[in-house]
Write a protein that holds these residues in place. Structure first.
Motif, PDB file in Angstrom:
ATOM      1  N   ASP A 141       0.775  -1.223   0.054  1.00 41.90           N
ATOM      2  CA  ASP A 141       0.018  -0.081   0.186  1.00 41.90           C
ATOM      3  C   ASP A 141       0.920   1.179   0.132  1.00 41.90           C
ATOM      4  O   ASP A 141       0.388   2.267  -0.450  1.00 41.90           O
ATOM      5  N   ALA A 142       1.928   1.157   0.464  1.00 43.29           N
ATOM      6  CA  ALA A 142       2.926   2.399   0.623  1.00 43.29           C
ATOM      7  C   ALA A 142       3.607   2.782  -0.381  1.00 43.29           C
ATOM      8  O   ALA A 142       3.844   3.847  -0.813  1.00 43.29           O
ATOM      9  N   TYR A 143       3.811   1.827  -1.589  1.00 42.35           N
ATOM     10  CA  TYR A 143       4.727   2.080  -2.867  1.00 42.35           C
ATOM     11  C   TYR A 143       4.192   3.170  -3.506  1.00 42.35           C
ATOM     12  O   TYR A 143       4.807   3.964  -4.144  1.00 42.35           O
ATOM     13  N   GLY A 144       2.671   3.273  -3.878  1.00 44.75           N
ATOM     14  CA  GLY A 144       2.129   4.411  -4.604  1.00 44.75           C
ATOM     15  C   GLY A 144       1.676   3.954  -6.030  1.00 44.75           C
ATOM     16  O   GLY A 144       1.621   2.741  -6.433  1.00 44.75           O
ATOM     17  N   PRO A 145       1.227   4.804  -6.536  1.00 46.55           N
ATOM     18  CA  PRO A 145       0.476   4.502  -7.916  1.00 46.55           C
ATOM     19  C   PRO A 145       1.448   4.028  -9.108  1.00 46.55           C
ATOM     20  O   PRO A 145       0.875   3.826 -10.050  1.00 46.55           O
ATOM     21  N   GLU A 146       2.712   4.241  -8.968  1.00 45.32           N
ATOM     22  CA  GLU A 146       3.540   3.739  -9.969  1.00 45.32           C
ATOM     23  C   GLU A 146       3.658   2.291 -10.104  1.00 45.32           C
ATOM     24  O   GLU A 146       4.029   1.650 -10.868  1.00 45.32           O
ATOM     25  N   TRP A 184      13.041  -7.256 -16.959  1.00 43.28           N
ATOM     26  CA  TRP A 184      12.438  -6.210 -17.242  1.00 43.28           C
ATOM     27  C   TRP A 184      11.427  -5.700 -16.123  1.00 43.28           C
ATOM     28  O   TRP A 184      10.782  -6.451 -15.409  1.00 43.28           O
ATOM     29  N   LYS A 185      11.389  -4.465 -15.671  1.00 40.71           N
ATOM     30  CA  LYS A 185      10.537  -3.956 -14.486  1.00 40.71           C
ATOM     31  C   LYS A 185       9.382  -3.003 -15.061  1.00 40.71           C
ATOM     32  O   LYS A 185       9.657  -2.670 -16.632  1.00 40.71           O
ATOM     33  N   PHE A 186       8.511  -2.684 -14.279  1.00 40.84           N
ATOM     34  CA  PHE A 186       7.427  -1.776 -14.638  1.00 40.84           C
ATOM     35  C   PHE A 186       7.160  -0.584 -13.535  1.00 40.84           C
ATOM     36  O   PHE A 186       6.907  -1.191 -12.424  1.00 40.84           O
ATOM     37  N   ARG A 187       7.390   0.522 -14.003  1.00 40.63           N
ATOM     38  CA  ARG A 187       6.760   1.466 -13.045  1.00 40.63           C
ATOM     39  C   ARG A 187       5.842   2.549 -13.677  1.00 40.63           C
ATOM     40  O   ARG A 187       6.217   2.997 -14.828  1.00 40.63           O
ATOM     41  N   ASP A 188       4.737   2.640 -13.177  1.00 35.80           N
ATOM     42  CA  ASP A 188       3.744   3.410 -14.088  1.00 35.80           C
ATOM     43  C   ASP A 188       3.963   5.016 -14.035  1.00 35.80           C
ATOM     44  O   ASP A 188       2.912   5.573 -13.174  1.00 35.80           O
ATOM     45  N   GLU A 189       4.954   5.576 -14.453  1.00 37.68           N
ATOM     46  CA  GLU A 189       5.037   6.949 -14.542  1.00 37.68           C
ATOM     47  C   GLU A 189       3.994   7.681 -15.007  1.00 37.68           C
ATOM     48  O   GLU A 189       3.162   7.236 -16.241  1.00 37.68           O
ATOM     49  N   ARG A 216       4.009  10.780 -16.199  1.00 41.25           N
ATOM     50  CA  ARG A 216       4.295  11.269 -17.368  1.00 41.25           C
ATOM     51  C   ARG A 216       5.709  10.802 -17.966  1.00 41.25           C
ATOM     52  O   ARG A 216       6.748  11.536 -17.934  1.00 41.25           O
ATOM     53  N   PRO A 217       5.595   9.616 -18.448  1.00 40.38           N
ATOM     54  CA  PRO A 217       6.782   9.384 -19.180  1.00 40.38           C
ATOM     55  C   PRO A 217       7.230   9.688 -20.167  1.00 40.38           C
ATOM     56  O   PRO A 217       6.310  10.559 -21.139  1.00 40.38           O
ATOM     57  N   ARG A 218       8.723  10.055 -20.548  1.00 39.04           N
ATOM     58  CA  ARG A 218       9.055  11.055 -21.449  1.00 39.04           C
ATOM     59  C   ARG A 218      10.668  10.718 -21.591  1.00 39.04           C
ATOM     60  O   ARG A 218      11.055   9.808 -20.753  1.00 39.04           O
ATOM     61  N   PHE A 219      11.175  11.306 -22.532  1.00 41.63           N
ATOM     62  CA  PHE A 219      12.545  11.296 -22.827  1.00 41.63           C
ATOM     63  C   PHE A 219      13.181   9.913 -23.362  1.00 41.63           C
ATOM     64  O   PHE A 219      14.202   9.556 -23.006  1.00 41.63           O
ATOM     65  N   GLY A 220      12.111   9.061 -24.045  1.00 42.67           N
ATOM     66  CA  GLY A 220      12.423   7.849 -24.403  1.00 42.67           C
ATOM     67  C   GLY A 220      12.791   6.995 -23.351  1.00 42.67           C
ATOM     68  O   GLY A 220      12.023   6.792 -22.477  1.00 42.67           O
ATOM     69  N   VAL A 221      13.880   6.097 -23.558  1.00 37.80           N
ATOM     70  CA  VAL A 221      14.195   5.046 -22.643  1.00 37.80           C
ATOM     71  C   VAL A 221      14.771   5.743 -21.187  1.00 37.80           C
ATOM     72  O   VAL A 221      14.889   4.865 -20.482  1.00 37.80           O
ATOM     73  N   MET A 222      14.790   6.911 -21.488  1.00 33.55           N
ATOM     74  CA  MET A 222      15.531   7.694 -20.074  1.00 33.55           C
ATOM     75  C   MET A 222      14.421   7.752 -18.911  1.00 33.55           C
ATOM     76  O   MET A 222      14.796   7.478 -17.693  1.00 33.55           O
ATOM     77  N   ARG A 223      13.120   7.751 -19.540  1.00 33.85           N
ATOM     78  CA  ARG A 223      12.004   7.665 -18.254  1.00 33.85           C
ATOM     79  C   ARG A 223      10.877   7.108 -18.786  1.00 33.85           C
ATOM     80  O   ARG A 223       9.880   7.558 -18.833  1.00 33.85           O
ATOM     81  N   GLY A 224      11.157   5.650 -19.091  1.00 35.78           N
ATOM     82  CA  GLY A 224       9.972   5.076 -19.664  1.00 35.78           C
ATOM     83  C   GLY A 224       9.276   4.312 -18.675  1.00 35.78           C
ATOM     84  O   GLY A 224       9.645   4.310 -17.435  1.00 35.78           O
ATOM     85  N   ARG A 225       8.362   3.489 -18.838  1.00 37.18           N
ATOM     86  CA  ARG A 225       7.376   2.836 -17.732  1.00 37.18           C
ATOM     87  C   ARG A 225       7.895   1.338 -17.740  1.00 37.18           C
ATOM     88  O   ARG A 225       8.126   1.052 -16.701  1.00 37.18           O
ATOM     89  N   GLU A 226       8.303   0.969 -18.758  1.00 34.43           N
ATOM     90  CA  GLU A 226       8.879  -0.496 -18.898  1.00 34.43           C
ATOM     91  C   GLU A 226      10.558  -0.323 -19.287  1.00 34.43           C
ATOM     92  O   GLU A 226      10.768   0.349 -20.099  1.00 34.43           O
ATOM     93  N   PHE A 227      11.338  -0.913 -18.464  1.00 33.86           N
ATOM     94  CA  PHE A 227      12.816  -0.682 -18.449  1.00 33.86           C
ATOM     95  C   PHE A 227      13.531  -2.151 -17.908  1.00 33.86           C
ATOM     96  O   PHE A 227      12.947  -2.710 -17.252  1.00 33.86           O
ATOM     97  N   LEU A 228      14.581  -2.310 -18.597  1.00 37.89           N
ATOM     98  CA  LEU A 228      15.527  -3.394 -18.321  1.00 37.89           C
ATOM     99  C   LEU A 228      16.464  -2.925 -17.079  1.00 37.89           C
ATOM    100  O   LEU A 228      17.145  -2.032 -17.189  1.00 37.89           O
ATOM    101  N   MET A 229      16.644  -3.797 -16.045  1.00 31.99           N
ATOM    102  CA  MET A 229      17.472  -3.404 -14.976  1.00 31.99           C
ATOM    103  C   MET A 229      18.038  -4.508 -14.309  1.00 31.99           C
ATOM    104  O   MET A 229      17.572  -5.657 -14.171  1.00 31.99           O
ATOM    105  N   LYS A 230      19.073  -4.281 -13.846  1.00 29.05           N
ATOM    106  CA  LYS A 230      20.084  -5.108 -13.103  1.00 29.05           C
ATOM    107  C   LYS A 230      19.700  -4.930 -11.573  1.00 29.05           C
ATOM    108  O   LYS A 230      20.076  -3.647 -11.289  1.00 29.05           O
ATOM    109  N   ASP A 231      19.175  -5.772 -10.833  1.00 26.26           N
ATOM    110  CA  ASP A 231      19.011  -5.833  -9.448  1.00 26.26           C
ATOM    111  C   ASP A 231      19.565  -6.960  -8.542  1.00 26.26           C
ATOM    112  O   ASP A 231      19.342  -7.911  -8.941  1.00 26.26           O
TER     113      ASP A 231
END
Length: 446
Positions: free
Chosen positions: A87-92, A137-142, A144-159
């Motif tokens: 519940d704490a994470y938010g609408p993203e 692949w991760k997903f954060r529901d930004e 206002r996604p913008r700037f292409g892959v710099m601030r996308g909603r779906e992105f590839l991440m190493k964690d």
């Protein structure tokens, strides 16, 4: 790869929706295509660079002793309820309900899932330390996604996630990750500065972000100019050596470097005025130590040396794999297009045939193409029947670091032209000399 058979849908005009250089050039170079807001298909050229970046990340993580695995993109909500973050994470967070009416989510990160894997399989301190990681692949529901892959909603991440018995052991894991990240970014031709940062929804007190300085960066940063003189280079490192890793941490983080969330004006004012800098930065990674936050909440304990249950100390460590591609372009371009560093280029060299259909130039290009392949060097051979200017424009746009130009006039003297994309310098030499030069250049990157 022969360009006549390759899928490279380059654009002559800049799409109106592209606001920053990397987005414009990735669209124009046929690297990505938007599928929905903040979600992209990776076309062949972009995919090659993405896989190269991913390969470097894997190599440096495994060099540091970290173990690769793969977790799913969808996660059960109950795990996140255990940690208190659902519940704490938010609408993203993209929340989903399956056909059995179970609450699920498209993972924005994996602390809960990896903690569940750990607690189900590790019970003794003798199995520590342990660091597991994946690239997913991760997903954060930004909003206002913008700037292409710099601030996308779906992105590839190493964690990656470390599990240690004590805080001291976990802080060594923190330092070890910092060292491995410095190596990773430098192999990609980037200077990524570790800066004291805010932990956000991950939690914990110890965290550094790695930022690449660029005018289009989202974060305002404040730093001592001396940090830009630091390089890790090719120094040898023993990742089990606590003092050596701590020494690198001290070297790269002792000078002032902070994001706007943690900026301290009083501390900044103590730096000599001629060394104070403010700029914009692109975040390409972050490391966290958060102690027993998740192990306490989710019961991840091991039997300690005294026989008692002990919650493990943890940290998480991320690299934005797909975001890195945009950051590299922001740091390496000119008005003609991309300039790939040798470490991440999709092809090592481009071959331009100035007179396609001429038996001599065709034969020379085929020979160079075959010899490069024997050396383990991948070439993009422009074998199209097109004018020379169009071929050069394509090569400049897609940004291969080196180009071999083959034409009848040069071949008459036994020469081809080797051109550096970065400097624009061209040198005439025999084909075998050009191949030897490229072999020498790429030796450090193979």
């Amino acid at each position: 790869m022969r360009l006549s058979r390759y899928f490279l849908p380059v654009l002559k005009e800049t799409p109106a929706e592209a606001q920053i250089v990397s987005h414009r050039l990735m669209l124009r170079a046929g690297m990505i295509k938007q599928s929905a807001a903040g979600i992209y298909s990776w076309l062949p050229l972009g995919y090659r660079v993405l896989k190269r970046i991913e390969q470097i990340v894997h190599e440096e993580q495994e060099r540091a002793g970290h173990i690769p695995m793969l977790m799913p993109t969808l996660q059960p909500a109950d795990l996140w309820r255990e940690s208190g973050r659902y519940d704490a994470y938010g609408p993203e967070m993209l929340r989903i309900r399956d056909r059995q009416d179970r609450d699920m989510l498209f993972g924005p990160t994996n602390e809960e899932m990896i903690t569940d894997i750990f607690r189900s399989n590790v019970s003794s301190y003798k199995d520590l330390p342990l660091t597991l990681y994946h690239i997913q692949w991760k997903f954060r529901d930004e909003m206002r996604p913008r700037f292409g892959v710099m601030r996308g909603r779906e992105f590839l991440m190493k964690d990656g996630y470390n599990f240690d018995l004590t805080k001291e052991d976990a802080l060594h894991a923190y330092n070890r990750h910092l060292v491995s990240y410095l190596r990773t970014y430098e192999r990609m031709g980037l200077q990524a500065i570790p800066m004291r940062a805010d932990s956000g929804p991950i939690g914990g007190d110890d965290t550094h972000e790695f930022l690449v300085l660029a005018d289009t960066g989202e974060s305002e940063v404040f730093y001592d100019s001396e940090v830009t003189d630091l390089t890790f280079g090719d120094r040898a490192i023993d990742y089990d050596d606590v003092a050596q890793c701590a020494g690198v941490m001290e070297e790269f983080t002792s000078r002032y470097a902070r994001t706007d969330e943690t900026h301290d004006a009083e501390l900044f004012a103590q730096i000599p005025e001629d060394r104070r800098r403010t700029a914009r930065g692109i975040e390409v990674g972050q490391i966290f130590y958060f102690g027993t936050k998740y192990s306490d909440a989710m019961g991840a304990t091991v039997q300690g040396p005294d026989g008692k249950p002990t919650p493990v100390h943890m940290g998480s460590h991320g690299i934005g794999v797909s975001r890195l591609l945009g950051a590299i372009i922001e740091a390496n371009h000119d008005d003609r297009g991309i300039i790939w560093p040798e470490g991440v280029t999709p092809f090592h060299v481009g071959i331009v045939n100035l007179k396609q259909g001429d038996s001599a130039t065709d034969s020379a290009c085929e020979g160079i193409y075959a010899e490069l392949a024997k050396e383990g060097l991948t070439a993009l051979y422009d074998d199209r029947k097109d004018r020379a200017g169009a071929k050069f424009a394509t090569m400049d746009l897609i940004g291969l670091p080196w180009r071999i130009t083959v034409g009848p006039r040069g071949l008459a003297g036994g020469k081809v032209e080797l051109t550096s994309r970065r400097t624009g310098e061209s040198v005439e030499m025999a084909p075998e000399e050009a191949i030897a030069k490229l072999r020498e250049i790429y030796a450090a990157h193979m």
